[in-house]
Design a protein around this motif. Structure first.
Motif, PDB file in Angstrom:
ATOM      1  N   ARG A 205     -52.287  29.778 -37.947  1.00 30.64           N
ATOM      2  CA  ARG A 205     -53.186  30.259 -38.990  1.00 30.64           C
ATOM      3  C   ARG A 205     -52.650  31.444 -39.783  1.00 30.64           C
ATOM      4  O   ARG A 205     -53.157  31.727 -40.879  1.00 30.64           O
ATOM      5  CB  ARG A 205     -54.559  30.599 -38.388  1.00 30.64           C
ATOM      6  N   ILE A 206     -51.636  32.127 -39.264  1.00 29.77           N
ATOM      7  CA  ILE A 206     -51.082  33.287 -39.964  1.00 29.77           C
ATOM      8  C   ILE A 206     -49.575  33.122 -40.194  1.00 29.77           C
ATOM      9  O   ILE A 206     -49.102  33.110 -41.329  1.00 29.77           O
ATOM     10  CB  ILE A 206     -51.341  34.602 -39.193  1.00 29.77           C
ATOM     11  N   ILE A 207     -48.831  32.986 -39.124  1.00 25.61           N
ATOM     12  CA  ILE A 207     -47.375  33.039 -39.217  1.00 25.61           C
ATOM     13  C   ILE A 207     -46.805  31.861 -39.997  1.00 25.61           C
ATOM     14  O   ILE A 207     -46.034  32.037 -40.947  1.00 25.61           O
ATOM     15  CB  ILE A 207     -46.753  33.123 -37.808  1.00 25.61           C
ATOM     16  N   ALA A 208     -47.178  30.646 -39.628  1.00 27.15           N
ATOM     17  CA  ALA A 208     -46.625  29.465 -40.296  1.00 27.15           C
ATOM     18  C   ALA A 208     -47.062  29.334 -41.750  1.00 27.15           C
ATOM     19  O   ALA A 208     -46.216  29.110 -42.630  1.00 27.15           O
ATOM     20  CB  ALA A 208     -46.966  28.207 -39.503  1.00 27.15           C
ATOM     21  N   PRO A 209     -48.353  29.464 -42.076  1.00 26.23           N
ATOM     22  CA  PRO A 209     -48.757  29.322 -43.479  1.00 26.23           C
ATOM     23  C   PRO A 209     -48.084  30.318 -44.416  1.00 26.23           C
ATOM     24  O   PRO A 209     -47.846  30.010 -45.584  1.00 26.23           O
ATOM     25  CB  PRO A 209     -50.273  29.543 -43.431  1.00 26.23           C
ATOM     26  N   LEU A 210     -47.780  31.517 -43.913  1.00 24.87           N
ATOM     27  CA  LEU A 210     -47.176  32.552 -44.746  1.00 24.87           C
ATOM     28  C   LEU A 210     -45.655  32.609 -44.610  1.00 24.87           C
ATOM     29  O   LEU A 210     -45.010  33.476 -45.214  1.00 24.87           O
ATOM     30  CB  LEU A 210     -47.781  33.920 -44.412  1.00 24.87           C
ATOM     31  N   ASN A 211     -45.083  31.701 -43.819  1.00 20.88           N
ATOM     32  CA  ASN A 211     -43.624  31.666 -43.607  1.00 20.88           C
ATOM     33  C   ASN A 211     -43.093  33.033 -43.179  1.00 20.88           C
ATOM     34  O   ASN A 211     -42.108  33.543 -43.722  1.00 20.88           O
ATOM     35  CB  ASN A 211     -42.903  31.199 -44.880  1.00 20.88           C
ATOM     36  N   LEU A 212     -43.739  33.610 -42.177  1.00 15.01           N
ATOM     37  CA  LEU A 212     -43.362  34.937 -41.690  1.00 15.01           C
ATOM     38  C   LEU A 212     -42.263  34.788 -40.637  1.00 15.01           C
ATOM     39  O   LEU A 212     -42.527  34.622 -39.451  1.00 15.01           O
ATOM     40  CB  LEU A 212     -44.582  35.653 -41.113  1.00 15.01           C
ATOM     41  N   ALA A 214     -40.109  36.880 -39.460  1.00 15.61           N
ATOM     42  CA  ALA A 214     -39.836  38.011 -38.569  1.00 15.61           C
ATOM     43  C   ALA A 214     -41.100  38.486 -37.868  1.00 15.61           C
ATOM     44  O   ALA A 214     -41.181  39.640 -37.447  1.00 15.61           O
ATOM     45  CB  ALA A 214     -39.202  39.164 -39.352  1.00 15.61           C
ATOM     46  N   THR A 215     -42.086  37.600 -37.737  1.00 20.47           N
ATOM     47  CA  THR A 215     -43.360  37.958 -37.116  1.00 20.47           C
ATOM     48  C   THR A 215     -43.576  37.101 -35.882  1.00 20.47           C
ATOM     49  O   THR A 215     -43.310  35.896 -35.896  1.00 20.47           O
ATOM     50  CB  THR A 215     -44.525  37.754 -38.092  1.00 20.47           C
ATOM     51  N   SER A 216     -44.053  37.728 -34.815  1.00 17.73           N
ATOM     52  CA  SER A 216     -44.345  36.997 -33.582  1.00 17.73           C
ATOM     53  C   SER A 216     -45.469  37.725 -32.855  1.00 17.73           C
ATOM     54  O   SER A 216     -45.907  38.799 -33.267  1.00 17.73           O
ATOM     55  CB  SER A 216     -43.102  36.883 -32.701  1.00 17.73           C
ATOM     56  N   TYR A 217     -45.894  37.112 -31.752  1.00 20.15           N
ATOM     57  CA  TYR A 217     -47.037  37.646 -31.011  1.00 20.15           C
ATOM     58  C   TYR A 217     -46.713  37.639 -29.525  1.00 20.15           C
ATOM     59  O   TYR A 217     -46.245  36.629 -28.983  1.00 20.15           O
ATOM     60  CB  TYR A 217     -48.272  36.786 -31.308  1.00 20.15           C
ATOM     61  N   ASN A 218     -46.922  38.776 -28.876  1.00 23.55           N
ATOM     62  CA  ASN A 218     -46.689  38.907 -27.430  1.00 23.55           C
ATOM     63  C   ASN A 218     -45.299  38.438 -27.025  1.00 23.55           C
ATOM     64  O   ASN A 218     -45.110  37.818 -25.978  1.00 23.55           O
ATOM     65  CB  ASN A 218     -47.733  38.108 -26.640  1.00 23.55           C
ATOM     66  N   ILE A 244     -44.189  47.433 -21.610  1.00 24.47           N
ATOM     67  CA  ILE A 244     -44.910  46.306 -22.204  1.00 24.47           C
ATOM     68  C   ILE A 244     -46.343  46.765 -22.451  1.00 24.47           C
ATOM     69  O   ILE A 244     -47.246  46.533 -21.650  1.00 24.47           O
ATOM     70  CB  ILE A 244     -44.867  45.077 -21.286  1.00 24.47           C
ATOM     71  N   GLU A 245     -46.522  47.436 -23.563  1.00 28.71           N
ATOM     72  CA  GLU A 245     -47.849  47.924 -23.919  1.00 28.71           C
ATOM     73  C   GLU A 245     -48.423  47.162 -25.104  1.00 28.71           C
ATOM     74  O   GLU A 245     -49.636  47.007 -25.231  1.00 28.71           O
ATOM     75  CB  GLU A 245     -47.800  49.423 -24.244  1.00 28.71           C
ATOM     76  N   ASN A 246     -47.543  46.698 -25.985  1.00 30.52           N
ATOM     77  CA  ASN A 246     -48.002  46.045 -27.202  1.00 30.52           C
ATOM     78  C   ASN A 246     -48.184  44.548 -26.968  1.00 30.52           C
ATOM     79  O   ASN A 246     -47.475  43.708 -27.505  1.00 30.52           O
ATOM     80  CB  ASN A 246     -47.030  46.307 -28.353  1.00 30.52           C
ATOM     81  N   HIS A 247     -49.157  44.221 -26.145  1.00 27.69           N
ATOM     82  CA  HIS A 247     -49.529  42.850 -25.847  1.00 27.69           C
ATOM     83  C   HIS A 247     -51.009  42.669 -26.129  1.00 27.69           C
ATOM     84  O   HIS A 247     -51.800  43.568 -25.876  1.00 27.69           O
ATOM     85  CB  HIS A 247     -49.248  42.504 -24.376  1.00 27.69           C
ATOM     86  N   GLY A 248     -51.391  41.514 -26.625  1.00 21.25           N
ATOM     87  CA  GLY A 248     -52.795  41.195 -26.776  1.00 21.25           C
ATOM     88  C   GLY A 248     -53.279  41.237 -28.212  1.00 21.25           C
ATOM     89  O   GLY A 248     -52.592  41.734 -29.108  1.00 21.25           O
ATOM     90  N   PRO A 249     -54.482  40.736 -28.456  1.00 20.89           N
ATOM     91  CA  PRO A 249     -55.011  40.626 -29.813  1.00 20.89           C
ATOM     92  C   PRO A 249     -55.381  41.948 -30.457  1.00 20.89           C
ATOM     93  O   PRO A 249     -55.680  41.999 -31.645  1.00 20.89           O
ATOM     94  CB  PRO A 249     -56.255  39.754 -29.618  1.00 20.89           C
ATOM     95  N   ASP A 250     -55.374  43.013 -29.684  1.00 23.41           N
ATOM     96  CA  ASP A 250     -55.643  44.333 -30.249  1.00 23.41           C
ATOM     97  C   ASP A 250     -54.367  45.085 -30.585  1.00 23.41           C
ATOM     98  O   ASP A 250     -54.433  46.213 -31.078  1.00 23.41           O
ATOM     99  CB  ASP A 250     -56.497  45.166 -29.288  1.00 23.41           C
ATOM    100  N   GLY A 251     -53.192  44.496 -30.342  1.00 16.61           N
ATOM    101  CA  GLY A 251     -51.968  45.225 -30.681  1.00 16.61           C
ATOM    102  C   GLY A 251     -50.692  44.502 -30.341  1.00 16.61           C
ATOM    103  O   GLY A 251     -49.669  45.149 -30.148  1.00 16.61           O
ATOM    104  N   GLY A 252     -50.691  43.171 -30.273  1.00 16.69           N
ATOM    105  CA  GLY A 252     -49.528  42.442 -29.800  1.00 16.69           C
ATOM    106  C   GLY A 252     -48.661  41.817 -30.863  1.00 16.69           C
ATOM    107  O   GLY A 252     -47.825  40.956 -30.560  1.00 16.69           O
ATOM    108  N   VAL A 253     -48.829  42.223 -32.122  1.00 22.99           N
ATOM    109  CA  VAL A 253     -48.029  41.645 -33.202  1.00 22.99           C
ATOM    110  C   VAL A 253     -46.742  42.442 -33.386  1.00 22.99           C
ATOM    111  O   VAL A 253     -46.758  43.663 -33.470  1.00 22.99           O
ATOM    112  CB  VAL A 253     -48.826  41.611 -34.516  1.00 22.99           C
ATOM    113  N   PHE A 254     -45.629  41.724 -33.441  1.00 22.46           N
ATOM    114  CA  PHE A 254     -44.330  42.275 -33.823  1.00 22.46           C
ATOM    115  C   PHE A 254     -44.029  41.735 -35.220  1.00 22.46           C
ATOM    116  O   PHE A 254     -44.120  40.519 -35.441  1.00 22.46           O
ATOM    117  CB  PHE A 254     -43.226  41.796 -32.882  1.00 22.46           C
TER     118      PHE A 254
END
Length: 354
Positions: A205-212, A214-218, A244-254
């Motif tokens: 819903r986010i990464i693929a439609p916008l062709n991101l 350099a973006t990933s999650y967890n 490993i702190e930046n995990h989860g829907p409240d802060g896991g986007v790279f």
């Protein structure tokens, strides 16, 4: 995943009318970044500045103090709570499809075991989770930080278990209290109504439609995630890259600075690919005073001299970020520091606007 950013949140009240024009030239931006790095003894910074003249990505300092490696323009950033914008976008996509409504209760959407012993979880609504008016306690505090390690991510089992039995901050809808727990619950809702894992939803819903690209999650450490952050409580020089702190829907986007700017444009530009979701995010607001409000996801700040900004900050061990999109002009500023200094991230943004 974030702390209140008092300077960042209030900086627009000090911005002159001229800020609606072009941002400073590259040399001036470099000078301002260097001053912030020196003031905070910070290893490095990435700044994206977009105005009517175009987009610039400026890196200063080093990605790794031990090796002296420079920061690539396309390096992934640990944006912490700025990733809540991505989570909110997924929730609004489900609302747009009719799978959810803002008035739906959390208790009617997720399995009962996620609610047991969590104050207000039985009665809070989707709207209240998005706007931090649920009163559900925030798991992220100084004691929680002591549990952060190199093995465990911030899963809902850990985060919600940590606030089990803790009293509510206030009755739902009767106060405001920023709580990362709210966004842990939003991801559980999205998974429950779709039958998909949240990482798959982020991709589809986010990464693929916008062709991101350099973006990933967890994601696991490594790859384009090259920037080492520094500083932990009582250990100001500690390299915290492996935590490993930046995990989860409240802060896991790279994500890279460029990908993040493209995401903001997609959501909040009138012609953006996800502009319907951006409009839904801004369709309701909780007044916070002094021109500030909490929309259905991000903060919004209106300056009486003309600026109308959507923004979010993020702060975790070793890193601080701030991203804003100016709705009238499409101006974007993204700041990422290799230290947990949200105050200095906000100060740098304010300097660039002035």
């Amino acid at each position: 995943m974030t702390r209140l950013l008092p300077i960042a949140i209030l900086f627009l009240l000090l911005v002159p009318v001229e800020a609606l024009g072009a941002l400073p030239d590259t040399l001036t931006i470099e000078t301002e970044i260097d001053a912030i790095l020196e003031e905070g003894d910070i290893a490095g910074a990435v700044v994206l500045a977009q105005d009517p003249e175009g987009r610039r990505i400026i890196t200063r300092g080093v990605a790794n103090r031990q090796t002296g490696a420079p920061i690539p323009e396309g390096a992934q950033l640990r944006i912490a709570s700025i990733g809540k914008i991505h989570t909110a976008a997924i929730i609004h996509s489900l609302i747009a499809e009719g799978a959810l409504s803002l008035d739906d209760r959390l208790a009617d959407l997720v399995a009962p075991h996620w609610l047991d012993g969590i104050a207000n979880a039985q009665i809070a609504s989707v709207r209240q989770l998005l706007t931090h008016t649920s009163g559900i306690p925030d798991y992220y505090d100084d004691v929680w930080f002591q549990t952060v390690n190199t093995v465990q991510g911030n899963t809902p089992q850990r985060t919600l278990g940590y606030i089990h039995g803790r009293p509510a901050e206030f009755p739902p809808g009767e106060g405001y209290g920023y709580s990362n727990s709210n966004y842990q619950y939003l991801a559980l809702i999205a998974e429950a109504v779709t039958g998909q894992d949240f990482d798959a939803l982020m991709q589809a819903r986010i990464i693929a439609p916008l062709n991101l690209e350099a973006t990933s999650y967890n994601q696991a450490l490594g790859g384009a995630d090259l920037i080492h952050g520094y500083g932990a409580p009582g250990e100001p020089e500690r390299d915290v890259y492996d935590l490993i702190e930046n995990h989860g829907p409240d802060g896991g986007v790279f994500t890279s600075a460029s990908d993040l700017a493209n995401t903001l444009s997609a959501l909040f530009s009138p012609e953006g690919e996800l502009s319907e979701l951006g409009r839904l995010m801004l369709s309701e607001e909780i007044d916070r005073g002094d021109g500030r409000s909490r929309a259905l996801g991000p903060m919004r700040i209106r300056d009486p001299r003309g600026l109308d900004v959507v923004m979010h900050g993020g702060s975790i061990a070793g890193y601080a970020s701030l991203a804003l999109y100016e709705l009238n002009t499409g101006m974007i500023i993204i700041v990422h520091l290799s230290a947990d200094r949200p105050d200095l991230a906000g100060q740098l943004v304010r300097r660039l606007l002035q």
